[in-house]
Scaffold this active site. Structure first.
Site, mmCIF file in Angstrom:
data_model
loop_
_atom_site.group_PDB
_atom_site.id
_atom_site.type_symbol
_atom_site.label_atom_id
_atom_site.label_comp_id
_atom_site.label_asym_id
_atom_site.label_seq_id
_atom_site.Cartn_x
_atom_site.Cartn_y
_atom_site.Cartn_z
ATOM 1 C CG HIS A 12 5.480 1.269 8.511
ATOM 2 N ND1 HIS A 12 4.300 1.932 8.772
ATOM 3 C CD2 HIS A 12 5.772 0.549 9.619
ATOM 4 C CE1 HIS A 12 3.894 1.627 10.006
ATOM 5 N NE2 HIS A 12 4.775 0.798 10.529
ATOM 6 N N GLY A 14 3.202 -2.821 4.730
ATOM 7 C CA GLY A 14 2.866 -3.583 3.530
ATOM 8 C C GLY A 14 4.081 -4.300 2.954
ATOM 9 C CG LEU A 15 5.337 -7.351 -0.823
ATOM 10 C CD1 LEU A 15 6.071 -8.445 -0.055
ATOM 11 C CD2 LEU A 15 4.614 -7.963 -2.031
ATOM 12 C CB SER A 108 0.864 -1.184 -10.228
ATOM 13 O OG SER A 108 0.478 -2.283 -10.997
ATOM 14 C CB SER A 109 3.661 -3.215 -14.567
ATOM 15 O OG SER A 109 3.060 -4.351 -13.998
ATOM 16 C CB CYS A 110 -1.992 -2.831 -13.866
ATOM 17 S SG CYS A 110 -2.394 -1.759 -12.498
ATOM 18 C CE1 TYR A 137 -3.838 -0.430 -6.791
ATOM 19 C CE2 TYR A 137 -2.730 -1.305 -8.724
ATOM 20 C CZ TYR A 137 -2.700 -0.909 -7.399
ATOM 21 O OH TYR A 137 -1.520 -0.984 -6.704
ATOM 22 C CE LYS A 141 -1.180 2.458 -6.958
ATOM 23 N NZ LYS A 141 -0.490 3.034 -5.802
ATOM 24 C CB THR A 165 7.665 -6.117 -12.522
ATOM 25 O OG1 THR A 165 6.954 -7.111 -13.228
ATOM 26 C CG2 THR A 165 8.672 -6.758 -11.566
ATOM 27 C CG HIS A 180 -0.572 -9.599 -6.429
ATOM 28 N ND1 HIS A 180 -0.168 -8.792 -5.399
ATOM 29 C CD2 HIS A 180 -1.305 -8.803 -7.247
ATOM 30 C CE1 HIS A 180 -0.635 -7.563 -5.582
ATOM 31 N NE2 HIS A 180 -1.327 -7.543 -6.691
#
Ligand code: NAP
Length: 334
Positions: A12, A14-15, A108-110, A137, A141, A165, A180
């Protein structure tokens, strides 16, 4: 989610997690569980088990992860795969043991193949090789997505994997070693302007295309999904190729060059933009297909220029204080 439901937001500070916390508070939720990293080490399964047995949350937003930009991912792959596998394994398993009703896992989109067709549909998962720099990473995920699918199949849980994204917003990470691309650009432009420099050097060719979503929009989408009635929620869980997977984005992208120009204009930096082509570009294009999310009637509210202007206004203040502290301040204001 009823207003008194016990909701655990892991990560909570984090971004992403802080934006989810802000959104829940704004909606009047008053039974939110939150533990800082110092209070609860999520790689520690024993501690995690005790937490779930004691607190018994009904809903979980899993926004805790070890996160970083290209440099951090490239230099510390072992930490990225070990830490993320441990955190998500512990949280998901203990959530199942304690009878959590719904869990939303942020990926994540990666996770998608480096060269997959654009825009990226959920069904492209596991159809090709991954981007090398973030592979450790991404594999962690992807394992998280498969955990959601497996627990749903075997145990009848309702675990959803949401793949946002690139995010930006209040309390972003501006550390040069881990930031990032967007917060890194904001930092560089601010420093160049303050230092009276006539040029800013940007990693790569500037040609890769990227999509950005404000963290408040991401949080709004995640909370909206968590609030869907059972039938609609189960509909998202039955994603393409049997993955309980949904993309979270705005559906528009731009080149890094164009992004840098917007940041320069918002910051008021008037010098030259130079591109260091000896540095890696990463994936050439990453635009998510957000058809499934749009199909739920959701669309983002914060346009990129407005969001960047707000982030830039936040930046100098943040540099004078601890990032997590600033997120806390933002959260307590809502
Ligand atoms: N940022 C993006 O652009 C973006 C884009 C797409 C998806 N996401 C996803 O959103 C999720 C959160 O990302 P974020 O950008 O919000 O990252 P972040 O700002 O770095 O926040 C991550 C949070 O998780 C906590 N955490 C990490 N490891 C922990 C551990 N072992 N035990 C307890 N807490 C731990 C961190 O606490 P400390 O800081 O105290 O360690 C931090 O509060 C990730 O799954 C990420 O893949 C992010």
């Amino acid at each position: 989610m009823e207003s008194d439901a016990r909701i655990y937001v892991a990560g909570h500070r984090g971004l992403a997690g802080s934006a989810i916390l802000r959104r829940l508070k704004a909606l009047g939720h008053r039974n939110i569980l939150a533990r800082s990293h110092a209070e609860l080490e999520l790689t520690d399964q024993h501690a995690e088990r005790k937490f779930f047995e004691r607190e018994k949350p009904a809903y979980v937003f899993l926004a805790a992860a070890k996160v970083g930009g290209i440099l951090a991912n490239n230099d510390h792959p072992a930490e990225f795969i070990q830490s993320n596998l441990a955190v998500q394994t512990n949280v998901m398993h203990e959530a199942w043991r304690s009878g959590v009703e719904r869990l939303l896992f942020l990926g994540s989109s990666c996770i998608y193949p480096r060269d997959c067709p654009q825009p990226i549909k959920e069904e492209y998962l596991l159809t090709g090789p991954l981007e090398f720099t973030s592979r450790a990473y991404a594999v962690a995920k992807i394992a998280g997505v498969e955990m959601c699918r497996s627990y749903n199949r075997q145990y009848g849980t309702r675990y959803l994997a949401a793949m946002p994204t690139s995010l930006y917003g209040p309390g972003d990470n501006y550390d040069p070693a881990g930031a990032h691309v967007l917060p890194a650009l904001i930092r560089k432009m601010h420093e160049a302007k303050a230092g009276g420099l006539d040029r800013v050097v940007i990693w790569g060719t500037g040609s890769p295309r990227r999509e950005f979503l404000h963290s408040d929009d991401m949080a709004d989408a995640c909370v909206m999904m968590m609030n869907l009635p059972d039938g609609a929620f189960d509909g998202i869980l039955r994603g393409p190729n049997d993955f309980p997977l949904i993309n979270v984005g705005c559906g528009e992208d731009q080149t890094i060059i164009d992004l840098a120009r917007v940041v320069a204009s918002v910051v008021g930096f008037r010098g030259a933009l130079e591109f260091d082509t000896s540095k890696p570009d990463g994936t050439p294009r990453k635009l998510l297909d957000v058809g499934r999310l749009r199909g739920l009637g959701w669309s983002p509210r914060v346009d990129l220029r407005t969001g960047i202007a707000a982030a830039c206004a936040d930046y100098p203040a943040r540099e004078n204080g601890d990032a997590a502290q600033r997120r806390q301040e933002m959260t307590s204001k809502t």
